[in-house]
Design an enzyme around this catalytic site. Structure first.
Site, PDB file in Angstrom:
ATOM      1  CE  LYS A  58      -3.663  -0.575   2.580  1.00 11.28           C
ATOM      2  NZ  LYS A  58      -4.199  -0.785   3.934  1.00 11.28           N
TER       3      LYS A  58
ATOM      4  N   GLY B  52      -8.419  -7.207   4.203  1.00 10.36           N
ATOM      5  CA  GLY B  52      -9.229  -7.281   5.410  1.00 10.36           C
ATOM      6  C   GLY B  52      -8.555  -7.960   6.582  1.00 10.36           C
TER       7      GLY B  52
ATOM      8  NE  ARG C  38      -5.987  -4.722  -3.150  1.00  9.39           N
ATOM      9  CZ  ARG C  38      -6.549  -4.790  -1.964  1.00  9.39           C
ATOM     10  NH1 ARG C  38      -5.830  -4.667  -0.884  1.00  9.39           N
ATOM     11  NH2 ARG C  38      -7.831  -4.988  -1.839  1.00  9.39           N
TER      12      ARG C  38
ATOM     13  CB  SER D 299      10.398 -42.622 -12.748  1.00 13.37           C
ATOM     14  OG  SER D 299       9.251 -41.846 -12.471  1.00 13.37           O
TER      15      SER D 299
ATOM     16  CB  CYS E 240       5.766 -40.958 -11.698  1.00 11.59           C
ATOM     17  SG  CYS E 240       6.534 -42.161 -10.613  1.00 11.59           S
TER      18      CYS E 240
ATOM     19  CE1 TYR F 282       8.404 -38.778 -16.513  1.00  7.44           C
ATOM     20  CE2 TYR F 282      10.406 -39.160 -17.780  1.00  7.44           C
ATOM     21  CZ  TYR F 282       9.425 -39.618 -16.906  1.00  7.44           C
ATOM     22  OH  TYR F 282       9.480 -40.888 -16.429  1.00  7.44           O
TER      23      TYR F 282
HETATM   24  P1  ADP Z   1      -7.460  -2.508   3.875  1.00  2.00           P
HETATM   25  O1  ADP Z   1      -6.027  -2.865   3.740  1.00  2.00           O
HETATM   26  O2  ADP Z   1      -8.194  -3.395   4.778  1.00  2.00           O
HETATM   27  O3  ADP Z   1      -8.112  -2.284   2.539  1.00  2.00           O
HETATM   28  P2  ADP Z   1      -7.254   0.343   4.106  1.00  2.00           P
HETATM   29  O4  ADP Z   1      -6.048   0.878   4.750  1.00  2.00           O
HETATM   30  O5  ADP Z   1      -7.286   0.414   2.638  1.00  2.00           O
HETATM   31  O6  ADP Z   1      -7.495  -1.110   4.635  1.00  2.00           O
HETATM   32  O7  ADP Z   1      -8.469   1.127   4.718  1.00  2.00           O
HETATM   33  C1  ADP Z   1      -9.799   0.695   4.639  1.00  2.00           C
HETATM   34  C2  ADP Z   1     -10.671   1.793   4.136  1.00  2.00           C
HETATM   35  O8  ADP Z   1     -10.559   2.972   4.893  1.00  2.00           O
HETATM   36  C3  ADP Z   1     -10.318   2.196   2.745  1.00  2.00           C
HETATM   37  O9  ADP Z   1     -11.042   1.414   1.844  1.00  2.00           O
HETATM   38  C4  ADP Z   1     -10.684   3.631   2.646  1.00  2.00           C
HETATM   39  O10 ADP Z   1     -11.954   3.803   2.065  1.00  2.00           O
HETATM   40  C5  ADP Z   1     -10.708   4.109   4.064  1.00  2.00           C
HETATM   41  N1  ADP Z   1      -9.566   4.992   4.198  1.00  2.00           N
HETATM   42  C6  ADP Z   1      -8.293   4.657   4.327  1.00  2.00           C
HETATM   43  N2  ADP Z   1      -7.495   5.748   4.341  1.00  2.00           N
HETATM   44  C7  ADP Z   1      -8.318   6.814   4.229  1.00  2.00           C
HETATM   45  C8  ADP Z   1      -8.103   8.221   4.158  1.00  2.00           C
HETATM   46  N3  ADP Z   1      -6.893   8.738   4.187  1.00  2.00           N
HETATM   47  N4  ADP Z   1      -9.188   9.003   4.041  1.00  2.00           N
HETATM   48  C9  ADP Z   1     -10.413   8.451   3.978  1.00  2.00           C
HETATM   49  N5  ADP Z   1     -10.678   7.177   4.024  1.00  2.00           N
HETATM   50  C10 ADP Z   1      -9.641   6.333   4.149  1.00  2.00           C
HETATM   51 MG    MG Z   2      -7.792  -0.986   1.213  1.00  2.00          MG
END
Ligand code: ADP
Ligand code: MG
Ligand code: MG
Length: 934
Positions: A49, A128, A373, A816, A883, A903
């Site tokens: 990220k 998540g 991503r 094999s 195998c 193989y």
């Molecule tokens: P995950 O890795 O679980 O996707 P994120 O870090 O992307 O978590 O955060 C989850 C959600 O929080 C994002 O989908 C986004 O909508 C919201 N969010 C994250 N950073 C910001 C920000 N700087 N301003 C507003 N909303 C944010």
């Molecule tokens: Mg996210």
């Protein structure tokens, strides 16, 4: 004129506890205002990220400013009793100051407060898996400023109560206790709603006004005080310290560990933390947030795909609490932001050269990018996108081949519902198609119970109102996942697609009752653990009961031949990818097949011969088992010879079928391998029947069965040990092979048998068996006046064979690797008994992978290398194959490529996977050689 920014509180009270003696290094990377310290290539340091936030900033996309705390800090944190490098505090303060300057706001400022999101971010995205904290920096003072600035008191307090809720949950651990069914904060909300709107059910959050939100803030704080004994922290620096610690702490939480184990992500990698200025999608109807993909992640089609929610913070979209709208609708509602978004979509693909999955927020009509991503996709989509991107000249064929996970080909070969069965089935409802394929299963409403049922061998369909990361184990165990709420970018959908699970979500007609353990839809009720449902993840349809499945399009074209390849776009993409793979790979791919139809399947899938024909499988067909039993029961050599003579025509017929199907491709034929008792009946009445049909006494059969009983059959009288003690058996098998070869050759079809002696440990064992083979070959050649082009060799499947391979190679023209038995014997571990402890071994990381699925490279792999060395020393041109079950496992295939096998052999339906994996291994080798040169 802007007011002077004054910080309401000093950074001192929220300092990061430091360790001594660390040397100075850059731990914090800033981004914002068109500049970034880091870039997209630094995923291991900044996390996926963080690296991409920096990269997006560099290419001038609208990213709110912020900074990333590196994964090195996480590593240090765990290595040093949860403390931080001493320079961290200063670097964070500098980075915060930079944000304050860019935005003209102050962290904790009473007039223009800077609010931030604290976001985790591992090297590989773990959807998540870890918690994000939004709106950090709010307290009783700054919330007033936010209300004033936004001229929206309700919004400000909504943000505040959400922050307290997230912080309370993630940092302070105010979560549902054991036995509680609901989150404590949600319970407080429900209580307030029922006080404010008595008698009403399902009151939307939006109906709580500023006063209601303020009341929530009060009650939330009290809840925290009651549960933790501590006040909710008001100092933003203290809040920040707590949040950062929680992100690092979450790296080792249960669901993150489960996820990493599933995807082989090392625990050592650690996570980064991103601190980023907040933007608000929840200020009103001119705002919103969403998740979108540059192409459809389910089908791979090049369409703008995604979802958004008006007036919402992003968490609402991914959590699947409200079912969002498709992104195309944004065009009508907010034409300006939609245009900006569509432009960004184009830029992202051109820049990253891959399908992107991105998060955005629109604040008062202005677009902000929060994440991008490489998008997770189904196997089907992976293939289509890779092939189409080559056509669009975004990538080269090598990249396309590297990019499609080899295992995902298995998804494209997976069955779909039978069209006729669907017509007759009871259609219940339609949800969103989130993970393609067809699945039927007994319904389970809870992940633990689903997991238990699957462990009992049941086919399970996990049904939830919505899924959360805690459901991961249940999702892994289930055939498919069905949810009542949430969209195609919900947690359920994302995880399902990656695992190749069938998934339908947002099926709003479902009434899922966790207490009663029932699912009701349109008046019909289905019970957990009893009733079946079927879901079609390609159309989103849900059916009652179990529905018959039909082969996938690729299988229809290649195997069933019921579909013309020209009419299937899926097949064409598949075929293109296979053609590229064949161009790049060095390993040959064979299949394990015992019958002509399996052989034809293998060839249709691109197999280049048979790597393992298990002759004993032929013994079970039709009534030939009678002759086999007669042979085993026989007491004298003559009686035995008589029974064996009956088997000869059967076996010969089998080989004729095989050789004809192969049309000149080689076939490795293994002589009888399993212990004889496997062919005998063990039930009393069956033994009596057998005695009768053979015309012998029941006692005799009885005695023979018990004399063949072994306490450890895996290490008993089996493999070449059978042919050594009963040479007439090997003689018959050799004769069947050569007579069949002679006949098929006379039809003008080339035949290349490779006779393989199993379970050899002593060179003399092989020598004795080969004497038989060669003498039979000579006899049959003379009788039929033909010449044979055949090889003889052995399996390497017990450690001794690997150790004396140089000696064995004097007689063996090929090896094999029988890695199933080689793993069992090298580890002294029976595959069939390992289930009681091996999963735990994986959990505590004694082994990283199941050694029966993926070659144990350090141990078994070393034996293989030793055998290769020995074999080549004696016979440089020796042919080498594998195998075992491992022949279809991509990481094992890579290993086989690297140690120089000729193989790999796997089951027919894995052949496409193996072709792709072999190409990837070759490309990886090339790439490694290139970097070495540099
Ligand atoms: P995950 O890795 O679980 O996707 P994120 O870090 O992307 O978590 O955060 C989850 C959600 O929080 C994002 O989908 C986004 O909508 C919201 N969010 C994250 N950073 C910001 C920000 N700087 N301003 C507003 N909303 C944010
Ligand atoms: Mg996210
Ligand atoms: Mg074996």
């Amino acid at each position: 004129m802007s007011k002077k920014i004054t910080k309401s509180s000093s950074a001192k009270s929220g300092k990061f506890p430091k360790a001594s003696g660390a040397k100075a290094s850059k731990l914090v990377y800033s981004f914002g205002g068109g500049k970034a310290d880091g870039d997209g290539s630094q995923k291991s340091l900044l996390g996926g990220k963080g690296a991409n936030l920096a990269e997006m900033t560099r290419i001038d996309l609208p990213v709110p400013p912020g900074f990333t705390i590196t994964t090195d800090v996480c590593t240090y944190y765990y290595d040093n009793k949860r403390t931080y490098q001493k320079e961290l505090q200063g670097q964070i303060e500098t980075a915060v100051a930079r944000m304050e300057k860019l935005l003209n706001k102050g962290f904790g400022d009473k007039n223009k407060p800077l609010l931030v999101a604290v976001r985790s971010g591992a090297r590989d995205s773990m959807p998540g898996m870890m918690d994000t904290i939004l709106n950090l920096g709010l307290n009783d003072e700054t919330v007033v400023a936010l209300a004033k600035l936004s001229n929206n008191e309700r919004f400000a307090y909504d943000c505040y109560r959400r922050f307290i809720q997230m912080y309370g949950d993630v940092v302070l651990g105010v979560q549902k206790a054991q036995g509680e069914d609901h989150e404590p904060f949600e319970t407080v909300i429900e209580e307030l709603k029922s006080e404010l709107f008595p008698g009403e059910e399902h009151v939307e959050d939006t109906r709580l006004d500023a006063k209601g939100q303020k009341e929530l803030v009060r009650r939330f704080k009290k809840l925290i005080k009651d549960r933790t004994g501590k006040e909710f922290p008001h100092n933003p620096w203290e809040q920040l310290k707590g949040a950062v610690g929680a992100v690092f702490g979450s790296w080792m939480n249960d669901r993150a560990m489960v996820y990493r184990r599933k995807y082989n992500i090392p625990h050592e990698w650690g996570t980064a933390v991103n601190i980023q200025a907040m933007v608000f999608g929840n200020t009103g109807d001119n705002s919103g947030s969403g998740v979108a993909f540059t192409r459809d992640p389910a089908s791979g089609e090049k369409v703008f795909y995604g979802e958004f929610l008006i007036n919402a913070q992003g968490e609402d979209v991914v959590a699947g609490v409200r079912t969002p709208e498709p992104v195309a609708k944004l065009q009508a509602i907010m034409p300006g932001p939609f245009k900006a978004l569509d432009r960004v979509r184009g830029i992202l693909e051109k820049h990253f050269k891959d399908m992107q999955d991105f998060e955005f927020t629109i604040e008062e009509g202005k677009l902000f990018m929060l994440q991008t991503r490489n998008g997770k996709r189904t196997g089907l989509a992976a293939i289509r996108i890779a092939v189409e991107m080559v056509k669009e000249k975004l990538i080269v064929p090598e990249t396309a081949v590297e990019r499609v996970p080899a295992d995902s080909l298995a998804h494209v070969l997976a069955p779909i519902f039978d069209l006729k069965a669907i017509k007759d089935g009871l259609f219940l409802t339609k949800g969103l198609p989130a993970g393609p394929g067809a699945a039927s299963g007994k319904i389970y409403l809870n992940a633990d119970r689903a997991e238990e049922a699957a462990a009992r061998g049941e086919k399970v369909l996990l049904v939830r109102i919505e899924t959360s990361p805690e459901d991961l184990r249940g999702m892994i165990a289930a055939e498919g996942i069905l949810t009542a709420r949430g969209g195609v970018s919900s947690h359920a959908a994302l995880v399902a697609r990656q695992m190749g699970k069938v998934c339908v979500c947002g099926a709003g007609d479902l009434i899922v009752n966790y207490e009663q353990k029932t699912v009701t839809v349109k008046g019909n009720t289905y019970k957990e653990g009893k009733d079946f449902l079927s879901i079609d993840g390609t159309s989103g349809e849900v059916y009652a009961g179990q529905i018959k499945t039909a082969p996938s399009e690729v299988v229809q074209v290649l195997i069933a031949k019921t579909l013309d390849g020209k009419k299937s776009y899926t097949y064409q993409c598949f075929d293109q990818l296979m053609k590229w793979s064949d161009k790049f790979r060095r390993l040959q791919i064979r299949a394990n097949a015992d019958q002509p139809d399996q052989t034809l399947n293998a060839i249709a899938f691109g197999g280049q011969g048979i790597g393992l024909c298990r002759t004993e499988h032929m013994f079970f067909e039709g009534d030939r088992i009678d002759a086999v039993r007669e042979m085993i029961i026989a007491e004298t050599k003559e009686d035995r010879a008589k029974a064996i003579a009956k088997l000869l025509p059967f076996q010969k017929g089998d080989f004729i079928g095989l050789f004809k199907a192969l049309k000149g491709l080689p076939a490795t034929i293994r002589f009888l391998d399993p212990p004889l008792h496997e062919f005998l009946p063990h039930e009393e009445h069956q033994m009596r029947d057998l005695a009768e049909s053979l015309g012998v006494s029941a006692e005799k059969v009885h005695a023979r069965v018990s004399s063949l009983h072994e306490s450890n059959p895996m290490l008993g009288h089996r493999g070449c040990r059978l042919g050594i003690v009963y040479p007439e058996l090997s003689e018959m098998q050799a004769r069947a092979v050569f007579e069949a070869a002679a006949e098929v050759q006379k039809m003008g079809i080339k035949v290349k048998p490779e006779i393989m002696i199993p379970l050899v440990g002593f060179p003399k064992e092989l020598k004795l068996q080969l004497e038989i083979v060669h003498s039979v070959a000579k006899k049959v050649a003379a009788e039929k006046k033909v010449k044979f082009d055949y090889l003889v060799g052995t399996m390497i499947e017990i450690p001794r064979a690997a150790l004396v391979a140089d000696d064995i190679a004097k007689d063996a023209q090929f090896f094999s690797f029988g890695t199933n038995d080689l793993t069992q014997t090298a580890l002294g571990m029976s595959r069939d008994d390992s289930g009681s402890f091996l999963p735990y071994y994986q959990e505590v990381e004694i082994v990283k992978n199941n050694p029966f699925a993926s070659i144990d490279q350090q141990g078994v792999g070393k034996l293989m290398k030793l055998a290769i060395e020995g074999g080549r020393a004696t016979r440089p041109e020796i042919k080498l194959g594998i195998c075992g079950e491992h022949g279809g496992d991509p990481s094992s295939i890579k290993f086989c490529h690297d140690i120089g096998l000729t193989y790999v052999s796997c089951s027919p339906f894995r052949v496409p996977v193996a072709r792709l994996a072999a190409a990837q291994a070759a490309l990886a080798e090339k790439a490694a050689a290139k970097t070495k040169k540099k």
